[in-house]
Design a protein around this motif. Structure first.
Motif, PDB file in Angstrom:
ATOM      1  N   HIS A   1      12.243  -0.907  -7.856  1.00  0.00           N
ATOM      2  CA  HIS A   1      11.630  -0.899  -6.531  1.00  0.00           C
ATOM      3  C   HIS A   1      10.114  -0.734  -6.619  1.00  0.00           C
ATOM      4  O   HIS A   1       9.363  -1.416  -5.915  1.00  0.00           O
ATOM      5  CB  HIS A   1      12.262   0.235  -5.717  1.00  0.00           C
ATOM      6  CG  HIS A   1      11.963   0.196  -4.267  1.00  0.00           C
ATOM      7  ND1 HIS A   1      11.719   1.327  -3.549  1.00  0.00           N
ATOM      8  CD2 HIS A   1      11.872  -0.825  -3.390  1.00  0.00           C
ATOM      9  CE1 HIS A   1      11.501   1.011  -2.290  1.00  0.00           C
ATOM     10  NE2 HIS A   1      11.578  -0.283  -2.167  1.00  0.00           N
TER      11      HIS A   1
ATOM     12  N   VAL B   1       9.570  -5.065  -7.394  1.00  0.00           N
ATOM     13  CA  VAL B   1       9.414  -5.411  -5.970  1.00  0.00           C
ATOM     14  C   VAL B   1       7.947  -5.326  -5.563  1.00  0.00           C
ATOM     15  O   VAL B   1       7.423  -6.226  -4.893  1.00  0.00           O
ATOM     16  CB  VAL B   1      10.300  -4.502  -5.086  1.00  0.00           C
ATOM     17  CG1 VAL B   1       9.992  -4.694  -3.614  1.00  0.00           C
ATOM     18  CG2 VAL B   1      11.777  -4.782  -5.360  1.00  0.00           C
ATOM     19  N   GLN B   2       7.250  -4.261  -5.976  1.00  0.00           N
ATOM     20  CA  GLN B   2       5.840  -4.120  -5.599  1.00  0.00           C
ATOM     21  C   GLN B   2       4.956  -5.171  -6.252  1.00  0.00           C
ATOM     22  O   GLN B   2       3.960  -5.575  -5.669  1.00  0.00           O
ATOM     23  CB  GLN B   2       5.312  -2.718  -5.942  1.00  0.00           C
ATOM     24  CG  GLN B   2       5.246  -1.844  -4.754  1.00  0.00           C
ATOM     25  CD  GLN B   2       4.594  -0.504  -4.983  1.00  0.00           C
ATOM     26  OE1 GLN B   2       4.164   0.041  -4.007  1.00  0.00           O
ATOM     27  NE2 GLN B   2       4.509   0.048  -6.166  1.00  0.00           N
ATOM     28  N   SER B   3       5.302  -5.631  -7.444  1.00  0.00           N
ATOM     29  CA  SER B   3       4.471  -6.661  -8.079  1.00  0.00           C
ATOM     30  C   SER B   3       4.626  -8.000  -7.363  1.00  0.00           C
ATOM     31  O   SER B   3       3.696  -8.802  -7.350  1.00  0.00           O
ATOM     32  CB  SER B   3       4.811  -6.802  -9.561  1.00  0.00           C
ATOM     33  OG  SER B   3       6.078  -7.376  -9.748  1.00  0.00           O
ATOM     34  N   ILE B   4       5.765  -8.233  -6.733  1.00  0.00           N
ATOM     35  CA  ILE B   4       5.993  -9.487  -6.013  1.00  0.00           C
ATOM     36  C   ILE B   4       5.474  -9.408  -4.577  1.00  0.00           C
ATOM     37  O   ILE B   4       4.758 -10.286  -4.106  1.00  0.00           O
ATOM     38  CB  ILE B   4       7.496  -9.845  -6.016  1.00  0.00           C
ATOM     39  CG1 ILE B   4       7.971 -10.097  -7.446  1.00  0.00           C
ATOM     40  CG2 ILE B   4       7.767 -11.054  -5.122  1.00  0.00           C
ATOM     41  CD1 ILE B   4       9.475 -10.173  -7.604  1.00  0.00           C
ATOM     42  N   TYR B   5       5.855  -8.351  -3.867  1.00  0.00           N
ATOM     43  CA  TYR B   5       5.550  -8.241  -2.431  1.00  0.00           C
ATOM     44  C   TYR B   5       4.412  -7.278  -2.112  1.00  0.00           C
ATOM     45  O   TYR B   5       3.995  -7.177  -0.955  1.00  0.00           O
ATOM     46  CB  TYR B   5       6.802  -7.808  -1.662  1.00  0.00           C
ATOM     47  CG  TYR B   5       7.931  -8.788  -1.803  1.00  0.00           C
ATOM     48  CD1 TYR B   5       7.892 -10.010  -1.151  1.00  0.00           C
ATOM     49  CD2 TYR B   5       9.029  -8.499  -2.606  1.00  0.00           C
ATOM     50  CE1 TYR B   5       8.923 -10.928  -1.292  1.00  0.00           C
ATOM     51  CE2 TYR B   5      10.062  -9.403  -2.744  1.00  0.00           C
ATOM     52  CZ  TYR B   5      10.004 -10.608  -2.087  1.00  0.00           C
ATOM     53  OH  TYR B   5      11.029 -11.505  -2.231  1.00  0.00           O
ATOM     54  N   HIS B   6       3.942  -6.513  -3.086  1.00  0.00           N
ATOM     55  CA  HIS B   6       2.845  -5.549  -2.933  1.00  0.00           C
ATOM     56  C   HIS B   6       3.222  -4.363  -2.053  1.00  0.00           C
ATOM     57  O   HIS B   6       2.348  -3.623  -1.604  1.00  0.00           O
ATOM     58  CB  HIS B   6       1.579  -6.226  -2.403  1.00  0.00           C
ATOM     59  CG  HIS B   6       1.327  -7.550  -3.043  1.00  0.00           C
ATOM     60  ND1 HIS B   6       1.088  -7.671  -4.405  1.00  0.00           N
ATOM     61  CD2 HIS B   6       1.325  -8.806  -2.547  1.00  0.00           C
ATOM     62  CE1 HIS B   6       0.932  -8.950  -4.690  1.00  0.00           C
ATOM     63  NE2 HIS B   6       1.083  -9.657  -3.581  1.00  0.00           N
TER      64      HIS B   6
ATOM     65  N   THR C   1       6.747  -1.448  -1.141  1.00  0.00           N
ATOM     66  CA  THR C   1       8.126  -1.004  -1.266  1.00  0.00           C
ATOM     67  C   THR C   1       8.691  -1.023   0.149  1.00  0.00           C
ATOM     68  O   THR C   1       7.959  -1.279   1.112  1.00  0.00           O
ATOM     69  CB  THR C   1       8.192   0.420  -1.837  1.00  0.00           C
ATOM     70  OG1 THR C   1       7.458   1.291  -0.971  1.00  0.00           O
ATOM     71  CG2 THR C   1       7.638   0.497  -3.250  1.00  0.00           C
TER      72      THR C   1
ATOM     73  N   TRP D   1       6.405  -1.053   3.527  1.00  0.00           N
ATOM     74  CA  TRP D   1       6.552  -2.167   4.457  1.00  0.00           C
ATOM     75  C   TRP D   1       6.853  -1.663   5.867  1.00  0.00           C
ATOM     76  O   TRP D   1       6.251  -2.136   6.840  1.00  0.00           O
ATOM     77  CB  TRP D   1       7.658  -3.107   3.971  1.00  0.00           C
ATOM     78  CG  TRP D   1       7.909  -4.243   4.895  1.00  0.00           C
ATOM     79  CD1 TRP D   1       7.124  -5.351   5.083  1.00  0.00           C
ATOM     80  CD2 TRP D   1       9.012  -4.377   5.782  1.00  0.00           C
ATOM     81  NE1 TRP D   1       7.693  -6.159   6.028  1.00  0.00           N
ATOM     82  CE2 TRP D   1       8.850  -5.584   6.477  1.00  0.00           C
ATOM     83  CE3 TRP D   1      10.125  -3.588   6.046  1.00  0.00           C
ATOM     84  CZ2 TRP D   1       9.764  -6.021   7.418  1.00  0.00           C
ATOM     85  CZ3 TRP D   1      11.031  -4.028   6.984  1.00  0.00           C
ATOM     86  CH2 TRP D   1      10.847  -5.230   7.664  1.00  0.00           C
TER      87      TRP D   1
ATOM     88  N   CYS E   1       0.377  -1.151   1.957  1.00  0.00           N
ATOM     89  CA  CYS E   1       0.532  -1.901   0.711  1.00  0.00           C
ATOM     90  C   CYS E   1      -0.297  -1.211  -0.357  1.00  0.00           C
ATOM     91  O   CYS E   1      -1.016  -0.257  -0.073  1.00  0.00           O
ATOM     92  CB  CYS E   1       0.116  -3.362   0.881  1.00  0.00           C
ATOM     93  SG  CYS E   1      -1.634  -3.585   1.212  1.00  0.00           S
TER      94      CYS E   1
ATOM     95  N   TRP F   1      -4.506  -7.087  -5.897  1.00  0.00           N
ATOM     96  CA  TRP F   1      -3.134  -6.612  -6.073  1.00  0.00           C
ATOM     97  C   TRP F   1      -2.960  -6.058  -7.481  1.00  0.00           C
ATOM     98  O   TRP F   1      -3.466  -6.626  -8.445  1.00  0.00           O
ATOM     99  CB  TRP F   1      -2.136  -7.749  -5.859  1.00  0.00           C
ATOM    100  CG  TRP F   1      -2.198  -8.434  -4.543  1.00  0.00           C
ATOM    101  CD1 TRP F   1      -2.342  -9.774  -4.347  1.00  0.00           C
ATOM    102  CD2 TRP F   1      -2.079  -7.856  -3.240  1.00  0.00           C
ATOM    103  NE1 TRP F   1      -2.344 -10.052  -3.001  1.00  0.00           N
ATOM    104  CE2 TRP F   1      -2.176  -8.888  -2.293  1.00  0.00           C
ATOM    105  CE3 TRP F   1      -1.919  -6.560  -2.768  1.00  0.00           C
ATOM    106  CZ2 TRP F   1      -2.109  -8.675  -0.930  1.00  0.00           C
ATOM    107  CZ3 TRP F   1      -1.855  -6.331  -1.397  1.00  0.00           C
ATOM    108  CH2 TRP F   1      -1.944  -7.383  -0.496  1.00  0.00           C
TER     109      TRP F   1
ATOM    110  N   ARG G   1      -1.895  -2.545   5.448  1.00  0.00           N
ATOM    111  CA  ARG G   1      -1.780  -3.961   5.101  1.00  0.00           C
ATOM    112  C   ARG G   1      -2.776  -4.809   5.898  1.00  0.00           C
ATOM    113  O   ARG G   1      -3.362  -5.748   5.383  1.00  0.00           O
ATOM    114  CB  ARG G   1      -0.336  -4.428   5.345  1.00  0.00           C
ATOM    115  CG  ARG G   1      -0.068  -5.876   5.126  1.00  0.00           C
ATOM    116  CD  ARG G   1      -0.116  -6.210   3.663  1.00  0.00           C
ATOM    117  NE  ARG G   1       0.043  -7.640   3.491  1.00  0.00           N
ATOM    118  CZ  ARG G   1       0.563  -8.190   2.448  1.00  0.00           C
ATOM    119  NH1 ARG G   1       1.012  -7.454   1.468  1.00  0.00           N
ATOM    120  NH2 ARG G   1       0.647  -9.472   2.347  1.00  0.00           N
TER     121      ARG G   1
END
Length: 115
Positions: A45, A49-54, A56, A60, A65, A74, A110
C-alpha cells in the motif's frame, strides 16, 4: 489513521481466520500470519500503490498526496521502499520519522500540486 486502520484490520482478520482454521497449539503460526499480512499489506500500500497513484487510500480520501521535499516531484518507488524500511525500523524503536526530512516524502494537498 485510515491507512493504519486498514493495515491493522487486515492483520486482525488474518489472525481471526488463522485462529479459527488452525488448531490451538498453532496459535504462534496464526500470529505470524497476521504479522506477515500486516507487513505485506503495509508495504504494498505504501510503496507500490503510492508509486503508481501518489496516494494511499487514506490520503486519497482526505485529498492529500506525497511529493519529494527536494524538488516537489513524485517520489520514486525506490525512495518509497527506503522510507517504508526506515519507518518500520523507527516503529520498532518507537521513534517517529519526521516528514520531509531524511528523504521522507512530504504530504501535501493534492490540489496544490502542479506537475
Amino acid at each position: 489513521m485510515i491507512d493504519a486502520g486498514l493495515h491493522l484490520g487486515a492483520a486482525v482478520l488474518a489472525d481471526s481466520v488463522g485462529g479459527a482454521v488452525l488448531p490451538p497449539e498453532d496459535s504462534m503460526v496464526a500470529l505470524a500470519v497476521a504479522v506477515g499480512t500486516w507487513m505485506l499489506l503495509s508495504f504494498m500500500h505504501r510503496t507500490v500503490v503510492q508509486s503508481i497513484y501518489h496516494v494511499t487510500l487514506g490520503k486519497w480520501l482526505l485529498g492529500l498526496c506525497v511529493i519529494r521535499p527536494a524538488d516537489g516531484r513524485w517520489p520514486t518507488f525506490g525512495a518509497l521502499v527506503w522510507c517504508w524500511v526506515l519507518g518500520f525500523v523507527a516503529f520498532l524503536f518507537q521513534n517517529t520519522p519526521t516528514e520531509g526530512k531524511d528523504g521522507f516524502p512530504l504530504v501535501v494537498r493534492r490540489r496544490d500540486v502542479h506537475q
